[in-house]
Design a protein around this motif. Structure first.
Motif, PDB file in Angstrom:
ATOM      1  N   MET A  31       0.839  -1.330   0.105  1.00 51.15           N
ATOM      2  CA  MET A  31      -0.044  -0.005   0.010  1.00 51.15           C
ATOM      3  C   MET A  31       0.985   1.124  -0.096  1.00 51.15           C
ATOM      4  N   SER A  32       0.702   2.128  -1.029  1.00 50.69           N
ATOM      5  CA  SER A  32       1.463   3.406  -0.978  1.00 50.69           C
ATOM      6  C   SER A  32       0.884   4.365   0.103  1.00 50.69           C
ATOM      7  N   GLY A  33       1.661   5.415   0.118  1.00 52.64           N
ATOM      8  CA  GLY A  33       1.232   6.545   1.206  1.00 52.64           C
ATOM      9  C   GLY A  33      -0.038   7.384   0.550  1.00 52.64           C
ATOM     10  N   ARG A  34      -0.248   7.314  -0.585  1.00 55.24           N
ATOM     11  CA  ARG A  34      -1.363   7.950  -1.504  1.00 55.24           C
ATOM     12  C   ARG A  34      -2.516   7.197  -1.002  1.00 55.24           C
ATOM     13  N   ASP A  35      -2.711   5.888  -0.643  1.00 59.93           N
ATOM     14  CA  ASP A  35      -3.954   5.097  -0.392  1.00 59.93           C
ATOM     15  C   ASP A  35      -4.389   5.382   0.888  1.00 59.93           C
ATOM     16  N   LEU A  36      -3.455   5.861   1.974  1.00 63.19           N
ATOM     17  CA  LEU A  36      -4.079   5.879   3.147  1.00 63.19           C
ATOM     18  C   LEU A  36      -4.878   7.245   3.581  1.00 63.19           C
ATOM     19  N   PRO A  37      -6.007   6.990   4.387  1.00 64.47           N
ATOM     20  CA  PRO A  37      -6.946   8.059   4.684  1.00 64.47           C
ATOM     21  C   PRO A  37      -6.029   8.979   5.250  1.00 64.47           C
ATOM     22  N   ASP A  38      -6.464  10.414   5.267  1.00 68.13           N
ATOM     23  CA  ASP A  38      -5.892  11.440   5.918  1.00 68.13           C
ATOM     24  C   ASP A  38      -6.508  11.636   7.477  1.00 68.13           C
ATOM     25  N   ASP A  39      -7.693  11.148   7.598  1.00 69.76           N
ATOM     26  CA  ASP A  39      -8.458  11.380   8.958  1.00 69.76           C
ATOM     27  C   ASP A  39      -8.201  10.190   9.851  1.00 69.76           C
ATOM     28  N   PRO A  40      -7.482  10.426  10.874  1.00 65.93           N
ATOM     29  CA  PRO A  40      -7.189   9.389  11.809  1.00 65.93           C
ATOM     30  C   PRO A  40      -8.221   8.534  12.299  1.00 65.93           C
ATOM     31  N   ASP A  41      -9.621   9.033  12.503  1.00 67.71           N
ATOM     32  CA  ASP A  41     -10.568   8.350  12.896  1.00 67.71           C
ATOM     33  C   ASP A  41     -11.172   7.041  11.744  1.00 67.71           C
ATOM     34  N   VAL A  42     -10.917   7.593  10.358  1.00 71.45           N
ATOM     35  CA  VAL A  42     -11.010   6.649   9.416  1.00 71.45           C
ATOM     36  C   VAL A  42     -10.087   5.625   9.469  1.00 71.45           C
ATOM     37  N   LEU A  43      -9.124   5.827   9.634  1.00 71.67           N
ATOM     38  CA  LEU A  43      -7.851   4.928   9.839  1.00 71.67           C
ATOM     39  C   LEU A  43      -8.055   4.149  10.908  1.00 71.67           C
ATOM     40  N   ARG A  44      -8.545   4.601  12.154  1.00 73.77           N
ATOM     41  CA  ARG A  44      -8.794   3.656  13.085  1.00 73.77           C
ATOM     42  C   ARG A  44      -9.862   2.947  12.976  1.00 73.77           C
ATOM     43  N   ALA A  45     -11.005   3.072  12.260  1.00 78.37           N
ATOM     44  CA  ALA A  45     -11.991   2.132  11.944  1.00 78.37           C
ATOM     45  C   ALA A  45     -11.823   1.287  10.919  1.00 78.37           C
ATOM     46  N   ASP A  46     -10.898   1.670   9.773  1.00 79.28           N
ATOM     47  CA  ASP A  46     -10.351   0.606   9.131  1.00 79.28           C
ATOM     48  C   ASP A  46      -9.561  -0.358   9.637  1.00 79.28           C
ATOM     49  N   ILE A  47      -8.562  -0.039  10.289  1.00 79.68           N
ATOM     50  CA  ILE A  47      -7.694  -0.991  11.341  1.00 79.68           C
ATOM     51  C   ILE A  47      -8.732  -1.873  12.281  1.00 79.68           C
TER      52      ILE A  47
END
Length: 105
Positions: free
Chosen positions: A1-17
């Motif tokens: 996964m490249s850095g461009r595919d990661l969401p900017d919002d930490p809450d979205v990232l936590r939900a994805d995790i």
């Protein structure tokens, strides 16, 4: 996964995790169940026993219904004295047995 595919919002990232963890946990649980052959055999046996019990109950209910219908079809004297019916059947069987014994001799 490249850095461009990661969401900017930490809450979205936590939900994805969290979603990924749940999916991984479900996958691991499914794999553990798949390789636990004794447990699967036990489950299968339990299901079969329950099926046999249900079928036995159905047969019992059907036999009771048929016996009730048959009893209703008997003449009134036989219904009042079922022991006479049994005695008659036993006597018939004894006569038949004697007749077959006599033919063999």
């Amino acid at each position: 996964m490249s850095g461009r595919d990661l969401p900017d919002d930490p809450d979205v990232l936590r939900a994805d995790i969290e979603l990924t963890r749940q999916e991984l946990g479900d996958t691991v649980e499914a794999l553990v169940h798949k390789v636990d052959v004794p447990a699967r055999v036990k489950e299968n046996a339990h299901e079969r026993v329950e099926q046999v019990k249900q079928r036995g109950q159905q047969v019992k209910e059907k036999a009771t219904a048929v016996a009730g219908q048959a009893a209703g079809a008997l003449p009134p004297p036989v219904r009042r004295h079922p022991a006479a019916l049994v005695a008659g059947v036993v006597a018939l069987l004894l006569v038949l047995w004697q007749l077959t014994r006599g033919r063999r001799a």
